[in-house]
Design a protein around this motif. Structure first.
Motif, mmCIF file in Angstrom:
data_model
loop_
_atom_site.group_PDB
_atom_site.id
_atom_site.type_symbol
_atom_site.label_atom_id
_atom_site.label_comp_id
_atom_site.label_asym_id
_atom_site.label_seq_id
_atom_site.Cartn_x
_atom_site.Cartn_y
_atom_site.Cartn_z
ATOM 1 N N LEU A 181 -48.941 16.030 -26.101
ATOM 2 C CA LEU A 181 -48.932 16.229 -24.664
ATOM 3 C C LEU A 181 -48.756 17.683 -24.269
ATOM 4 O O LEU A 181 -48.009 18.438 -24.883
ATOM 5 C CB LEU A 181 -47.805 15.405 -24.025
ATOM 6 C CG LEU A 181 -47.927 13.882 -24.099
ATOM 7 C CD1 LEU A 181 -46.758 13.251 -23.364
ATOM 8 C CD2 LEU A 181 -49.239 13.416 -23.504
ATOM 9 N N ASN A 182 -49.473 18.058 -23.212
ATOM 10 C CA ASN A 182 -49.323 19.370 -22.599
ATOM 11 C C ASN A 182 -49.437 19.172 -21.090
ATOM 12 O O ASN A 182 -50.453 19.517 -20.482
ATOM 13 C CB ASN A 182 -50.388 20.337 -23.108
ATOM 14 C CG ASN A 182 -50.188 21.741 -22.566
ATOM 15 O OD1 ASN A 182 -49.078 22.126 -22.203
ATOM 16 N ND2 ASN A 182 -51.265 22.496 -22.476
ATOM 17 N N PRO A 183 -48.399 18.600 -20.451
ATOM 18 C CA PRO A 183 -48.510 18.209 -19.043
ATOM 19 C C PRO A 183 -48.728 19.397 -18.109
ATOM 20 O O PRO A 183 -48.191 20.487 -18.321
ATOM 21 C CB PRO A 183 -47.166 17.536 -18.760
ATOM 22 C CG PRO A 183 -46.632 17.157 -20.101
ATOM 23 C CD PRO A 183 -47.114 18.227 -21.036
ATOM 24 N N GLU A 184 -49.527 19.165 -17.069
ATOM 25 C CA GLU A 184 -49.763 20.143 -16.019
ATOM 26 C C GLU A 184 -49.512 19.481 -14.663
ATOM 27 O O GLU A 184 -49.716 18.283 -14.498
ATOM 28 C CB GLU A 184 -51.206 20.665 -16.068
ATOM 29 C CG GLU A 184 -51.535 21.442 -17.332
ATOM 30 C CD GLU A 184 -52.968 21.937 -17.323
ATOM 31 O OE1 GLU A 184 -53.628 21.820 -16.264
ATOM 32 O OE2 GLU A 184 -53.432 22.442 -18.355
ATOM 33 N N HIS A 185 -49.080 20.288 -13.682
ATOM 34 C CA HIS A 185 -48.836 19.759 -12.343
ATOM 35 C C HIS A 185 -50.148 19.651 -11.575
ATOM 36 O O HIS A 185 -51.075 20.438 -11.759
ATOM 37 C CB HIS A 185 -47.879 20.673 -11.580
ATOM 38 C CG HIS A 185 -46.452 20.552 -12.011
ATOM 39 N ND1 HIS A 185 -45.629 19.543 -11.569
ATOM 40 C CD2 HIS A 185 -45.713 21.301 -12.866
ATOM 41 C CE1 HIS A 185 -44.431 19.685 -12.104
ATOM 42 N NE2 HIS A 185 -44.452 20.741 -12.906
ATOM 43 N N GLY A 186 -50.218 18.673 -10.693
ATOM 44 C CA GLY A 186 -51.311 18.579 -9.743
ATOM 45 C C GLY A 186 -52.673 18.326 -10.338
ATOM 46 O O GLY A 186 -53.678 18.873 -9.868
ATOM 47 N N VAL A 187 -52.775 17.492 -11.369
ATOM 48 C CA VAL A 187 -54.072 17.138 -11.946
ATOM 49 C C VAL A 187 -54.708 16.059 -11.062
ATOM 50 O O VAL A 187 -54.090 15.040 -10.757
ATOM 51 C CB VAL A 187 -53.909 16.616 -13.386
ATOM 52 C CG1 VAL A 187 -55.255 16.151 -13.941
ATOM 53 C CG2 VAL A 187 -53.312 17.703 -14.273
ATOM 54 N N THR A 215 -52.934 13.501 -6.803
ATOM 55 C CA THR A 215 -52.757 14.258 -8.033
ATOM 56 C C THR A 215 -51.543 13.725 -8.782
ATOM 57 O O THR A 215 -50.717 12.993 -8.232
ATOM 58 C CB THR A 215 -52.558 15.753 -7.749
ATOM 59 O OG1 THR A 215 -51.365 15.929 -6.971
ATOM 60 C CG2 THR A 215 -53.754 16.321 -6.989
ATOM 61 N N VAL A 216 -51.420 14.115 -10.051
ATOM 62 C CA VAL A 216 -50.329 13.634 -10.872
ATOM 63 C C VAL A 216 -49.985 14.694 -11.912
ATOM 64 O O VAL A 216 -50.855 15.472 -12.327
ATOM 65 C CB VAL A 216 -50.714 12.303 -11.561
ATOM 66 C CG1 VAL A 216 -51.888 12.498 -12.492
ATOM 67 C CG2 VAL A 216 -49.533 11.700 -12.308
ATOM 68 N N LYS A 217 -48.723 14.753 -12.313
ATOM 69 C CA LYS A 217 -48.326 15.631 -13.410
ATOM 70 C C LYS A 217 -48.664 14.927 -14.708
ATOM 71 O O LYS A 217 -48.114 13.859 -15.013
ATOM 72 C CB LYS A 217 -46.820 15.919 -13.356
ATOM 73 C CG LYS A 217 -46.338 16.835 -14.489
ATOM 74 C CD LYS A 217 -44.838 17.035 -14.441
ATOM 75 C CE LYS A 217 -44.370 17.896 -15.613
ATOM 76 N NZ LYS A 217 -42.895 18.078 -15.629
ATOM 77 N N VAL A 218 -49.557 15.512 -15.490
ATOM 78 C CA VAL A 218 -50.082 14.809 -16.654
ATOM 79 C C VAL A 218 -50.741 15.806 -17.593
ATOM 80 O O VAL A 218 -51.131 16.907 -17.181
ATOM 81 C CB VAL A 218 -51.108 13.737 -16.194
ATOM 82 C CG1 VAL A 218 -52.325 14.380 -15.564
ATOM 83 C CG2 VAL A 218 -51.507 12.820 -17.334
ATOM 84 N N ASP A 219 -50.875 15.435 -18.850
ATOM 85 C CA ASP A 219 -51.708 16.184 -19.780
ATOM 86 C C ASP A 219 -53.157 15.868 -19.415
ATOM 87 O O ASP A 219 -53.608 14.733 -19.561
ATOM 88 C CB ASP A 219 -51.409 15.748 -21.216
ATOM 89 C CG ASP A 219 -52.209 16.525 -22.244
ATOM 90 O OD1 ASP A 219 -53.454 16.548 -22.133
ATOM 91 O OD2 ASP A 219 -51.603 17.080 -23.172
ATOM 92 N N ASP A 320 -44.496 7.394 -13.713
ATOM 93 C CA ASP A 320 -43.038 7.476 -13.634
ATOM 94 C C ASP A 320 -42.645 8.054 -12.282
ATOM 95 O O ASP A 320 -43.478 8.509 -11.501
ATOM 96 C CB ASP A 320 -42.466 8.300 -14.784
ATOM 97 C CG ASP A 320 -42.964 9.746 -14.783
ATOM 98 O OD1 ASP A 320 -42.705 10.450 -15.761
ATOM 99 O OD2 ASP A 320 -43.610 10.175 -13.802
ATOM 100 N N ALA A 321 -41.362 8.075 -12.004
ATOM 101 C CA ALA A 321 -40.867 8.460 -10.674
ATOM 102 C C ALA A 321 -41.184 9.910 -10.347
ATOM 103 O O ALA A 321 -41.315 10.268 -9.183
ATOM 104 C CB ALA A 321 -39.364 8.217 -10.587
ATOM 105 N N GLU A 322 -41.303 10.772 -11.369
ATOM 106 C CA GLU A 322 -41.532 12.192 -11.132
ATOM 107 C C GLU A 322 -43.010 12.527 -11.015
ATOM 108 O O GLU A 322 -43.371 13.656 -10.748
ATOM 109 C CB GLU A 322 -40.916 13.018 -12.261
ATOM 110 C CG GLU A 322 -39.398 12.853 -12.369
ATOM 111 C CD GLU A 322 -38.842 13.686 -13.500
ATOM 112 O OE1 GLU A 322 -39.632 14.314 -14.223
ATOM 113 O OE2 GLU A 322 -37.611 13.721 -13.650
ATOM 114 N N ALA A 323 -43.888 11.553 -11.261
ATOM 115 C CA ALA A 323 -45.331 11.834 -11.240
ATOM 116 C C ALA A 323 -45.810 12.109 -9.825
ATOM 117 O O ALA A 323 -46.814 12.714 -9.638
ATOM 118 C CB ALA A 323 -46.099 10.690 -11.851
#
Length: 323
Positions: A181-187, A215-219, A320-323
């Motif tokens: 994983l390499n999560p990024e904000h606002g995908v 958008t979602v924080k995600v790889d 998840d709640a932070e997404a």
């Protein structure tokens, strides 16, 4: 272990970092390196192999004198090393022959074991079976291409290679889990789904995006792969002319759904389809939904299976709640 001489012959094209060495006055000395090694460490030809310990932080390895004694005795050695920038490596040290020796560095990320819940034997059987088909296709079209030179055969070979690459990537995703994983904000969910749809052989199927997808924080790479596997699962198991829809969940939780016009998944089998190698109809690799579940789990999400109004499959992914 492999013959170190053979490793040096293919040193330049080897995907892992490789170092060749020889004993000079009893001192293991670097004679050549490949580009992958240079990117990870940077020991130059002519330097002693012990200089590795100045470039790497040794996690678990013999000191220079012990290493020298082992190599003089013709013993093969495995070292566990790490760098601040390049991560951990297992160094496979091949004892020198008359022409010298070699060291192959395998990234621990790339050599991660399968999770405990994965039946490795079953997955290996599935992979060997499903790689055989594109290999056979590529071989047949290669022979035809040599005879005719027709573009269609080269296109078929390229498609077969793409299929093999997808299988390999599926297995790597299954094995790596959170390490990949390499999560990024606002995908963007919309853009990711659209890109994924373009990579799948959808033939007569149509694609529909419902509502406002945020958008979602995600790889981003893993997120696209999640959609690719869902789309491929729908189009490979459903009838021609179907529709795949992607929309936002409306039950008050953050997430998305992917629904299709296919035959659906029987309620009794909805848990089993997430097991690697399991298929409802005996087709495909049985890795697609397992990959989806693995990617979701690595992000802290949950995946569930429901049924559409028309009896098709509806996959629901809750962030998840932070997404």
């Amino acid at each position: 272990m492999s013959d170190p001489s053979a490793l040096r012959i293919s040193l330049a094209s080897h995907p892992d970092p490789v170092l060749a060495y020889e004993l000079r006055d009893g001192v293991p000395t670097v004679t050549a390196t490949n580009d992958a090694f240079d990117a990870a460490a940077g020991v130059d030809p002519g330097e002693p192999v012990s200089a590795l310990f100045e470039r790497f932080d040794a996690v678990k390895s013999p000191n220079g004198e012990t290493l020298k004694e082992q190599l003089r005795a013709g013993e093969a050695v495995e070292l566990l090393l790490e760098t601040a920038d390049a991560g951990q490596y297992v160094a496979h040290v091949f004892a020198p022959d008359a022409d010298g020796g070699a060291i192959v560095f395998t990234s621990r990320d790339h050599a991660a074991p399968f999770p405990d819940d994965v039946d490795v034997g079953q997955v290996a059987s599935v992979i060997s079976h499903d790689l055989r088909n594109p290999l056979d296709v590529a071989g047949a079209h290669l022979e035809a291409a040599r005879e005719t030179g027709a573009d269609e055969h080269f296109d078929a070979i390229a498609a077969a290679h793409d299929r093999m690459e997808r299988i390999v990537q599926d297995v790597l995703t299954l094995a790596r889990g959170e390490a990949a994983l390499n999560p990024e904000h606002g995908v963007s969910v919309r853009e990711t789904a659209e890109c994924a749809w373009q990579t799948v052989e959808t033939e007569t199927w149509t694609f529909q995006l419902d509502g406002s997808l945020s958008t979602v924080k995600v790889d981003p790479d893993r997120f696209q792969r999640l959609f690719e596997n869902l789309f491929r699962n729908s189009t490979e198991h459903g009838p021609e002319g179907g529709t795949v829809r992607v929309g936002t969940l409306t039950d008050g939780t953050a997430g998305v759904f992917v629904a299709d016009d296919g035959p659906g998944i029987p309620a009794a089998e909805r848990d089993a389809v997430f097991r690697p190698g399991y298929t409802v109809d005996g087709g495909g690799t049985g890795l697609g939904l397992a990959i989806v579940d693995r990617i979701a789990e690595a992000h802290g999400w949950t995946v569930s299976i429901a049924e559409t109004d028309r009896g098709g499959t509806r996959i629901e992914i809750r962030f998840d709640a932070e997404a």
